[in-house]
Design a protein around this motif. Structure first.
Motif, PDB file in Angstrom:
ATOM      1  N   THR A   1      -8.685   6.594  -0.360  1.00 48.86           N
ATOM      2  CA  THR A   1      -7.530   7.204   0.292  1.00 48.86           C
ATOM      3  C   THR A   1      -7.375   8.623  -0.233  1.00 48.86           C
TER       4      THR A   1
ATOM      5  N   ALA B   1       3.446   2.496   2.422  1.00 47.62           N
ATOM      6  CA  ALA B   1       2.941   2.295   3.779  1.00 47.62           C
ATOM      7  C   ALA B   1       3.755   1.219   4.489  1.00 47.62           C
TER       8      ALA B   1
ATOM      9  N   HIS C   1      -3.786   4.322   8.582  1.00 40.47           N
ATOM     10  CA  HIS C   1      -5.029   4.810   7.971  1.00 40.47           C
ATOM     11  C   HIS C   1      -5.248   4.220   6.582  1.00 40.47           C
ATOM     12  N   VAL C   2      -4.182   4.098   5.807  1.00 36.52           N
ATOM     13  CA  VAL C   2      -4.367   3.545   4.458  1.00 36.52           C
ATOM     14  C   VAL C   2      -4.751   2.060   4.519  1.00 36.52           C
TER      15      VAL C   2
ATOM     16  N   TYR D   1      -2.745  13.517   0.855  1.00 37.95           N
ATOM     17  CA  TYR D   1      -2.307  14.065   2.142  1.00 37.95           C
ATOM     18  C   TYR D   1      -1.312  15.206   1.954  1.00 37.95           C
TER      19      TYR D   1
ATOM     20  N   THR E   1      -0.735   7.788   9.224  1.00 35.29           N
ATOM     21  CA  THR E   1      -1.232   7.508   7.875  1.00 35.29           C
ATOM     22  C   THR E   1      -0.874   6.094   7.434  1.00 35.29           C
ATOM     23  N   HIS E   2       0.211   5.546   7.963  1.00 30.44           N
ATOM     24  CA  HIS E   2       0.591   4.164   7.615  1.00 30.44           C
ATOM     25  C   HIS E   2      -0.519   3.184   7.981  1.00 30.44           C
TER      26      HIS E   2
ATOM     27  N   GLN F   1      -8.461   2.086   5.402  1.00 35.22           N
ATOM     28  CA  GLN F   1      -9.221   2.536   4.232  1.00 35.22           C
ATOM     29  C   GLN F   1      -9.418   1.389   3.241  1.00 35.22           C
ATOM     30  N   ARG F   2      -8.389   0.614   3.018  1.00 37.30           N
ATOM     31  CA  ARG F   2      -8.513  -0.509   2.088  1.00 37.30           C
ATOM     32  C   ARG F   2      -9.435  -1.590   2.650  1.00 37.30           C
TER      33      ARG F   2
ATOM     34  N   LEU G   1       0.838  -1.194   0.000  1.00 37.08           N
ATOM     35  CA  LEU G   1       0.000   0.000   0.000  1.00 37.08           C
ATOM     36  C   LEU G   1       0.874   1.246   0.000  1.00 37.08           C
TER      37      LEU G   1
ATOM     38  N   TRP H   1       0.462   5.937  -0.268  1.00 37.07           N
ATOM     39  CA  TRP H   1      -0.407   7.097  -0.402  1.00 37.07           C
ATOM     40  C   TRP H   1       0.368   8.238  -1.043  1.00 37.07           C
TER      41      TRP H   1
END
Length: 283
Positions: free
Chosen positions: A239, A180, A228-229, A242, A225-226, A232-233, A168, A170
């Motif tokens: 996504t 990620a 969060h992505v 940012y 964010t690592h 999200q998936r 992953l 972002w």
């Protein structure tokens, strides 16, 4: 709330645990002015899931401070404490997929386990949860829950990454494409013992429900964010793009904090400061 593919939507999402300070002003103004420049939308969200620390007077203070800065926002304002059902639905989806497990550990349990190993993994926020409850049997978990043992819910990161099956990343407007590395944070908490959600889960759900396309926030949240992505998936949510900006620091090189009343926007305003002077101090 759905957005058009080309629409720019950003937000400022403070927690009402104290008065806003210069760092908050910088972040809020950056997001607001970016939305204006893009012909987009600026949303205010109140992240008040911490029912023990959040206070109504600080919510009022957020409105007062942002109005003083000259910001305008859409109403009604989303308050997380009014939407626990949304976070519970997301948590149940993760449970159904076998991606979350109950954690009965106390802080002392975790600290004791970490102390046993000199090579315990550490992430940006400190030691990574050592996984004490990860391999507990279904029968033992059920017995503890039935017996009323307090518990949180954690993400089973290894299972989640296997479920996703691919790397992953972002897009960050400052750092470019960022791979990620969620292993640095481990099995994060999804719902706390005293709150039916957590920052990581609620912010991901809110950003999706509000159609946020661009997240502009301080670099202190970059590492989050690592995770969060990943969420999200797993939750089939988009996504956003940012932008993690640098933090404002005081004369000692320390980041501004709510506990320092001298730098709150309220104290600056009461001392006669004006917004133009404040903005000239921004990077």
């Amino acid at each position: 709330m759905l957005t058009k593919p080309e629409e720019f939507v950003t937000r400022f999402a403070p927690s009402p645990t104290g008065r806003l300070h210069k760092g908050h002003a910088f972040s809020a103004l950056m997001a607001y002015k970016r939305a204006q420049a893009e012909g987009g939308r600026f949303l205010l969200r109140i992240e008040d899931i911490d029912i023990t620390r959040c206070r109504a007077e600080f919510v009022d203070g957020i409105y007062e401070d942002l109005a003083w800065l000259g910001l305008a926002w859409e109403t009604p304002v989303r308050r997380q404490s009014e939407h626990f059902a949304d976070y519970q639905a997301a948590l149940e989806k993760l449970k159904t997929q076998g991606l979350a497990y109950p954690c009965f550990c106390t802080r002392k349990d975790i600290e004791a386990e970490i102390a046993k190993s000199a090579s315990a993994p550490h992430g940006p926020d400190g030691p990574v949860y050592p996984g004490l409850c990860r391999h507990m049997s279904t029968a033992e978990r059920t017995a503890k829950i039935t017996g009323g043992v307090p518990h949180a819910w954690r993400l089973n990161l290894a299972t989640a990454l296997n479920h996703i099956g691919e790397p992953l990343a972002w897009r960050d407007e400052i750092k470019g494409t960022v791979p990620a590395i969620p292993e640095a944070l481990g099995d994060v908490v999804l719902a706390r013992k005293d709150t039916p959600t957590s920052y990581n889960l609620s912010v991901v759900v809110d950003d999706a429900l509000q159609g946020i396309t661009h997240i502009i926030r301080g670099e202190d949240l970059f590492h989050a964010t690592h995770i969060h992505v990943v969420l999200q998936r797993l939750l089939d949510m988009p996504t956003p793009i940012y932008h993690h900006h640098g933090l404002m620091l005081d004369e000692h090189g320390q980041r501004f904090a709510k506990r320092n009343r001298a730098v709150t926007l309220e104290s600056l305003r009461n001392s006669g400061a004006d917004v133009a002077t404040l903005m000239r101090a921004f990077p």
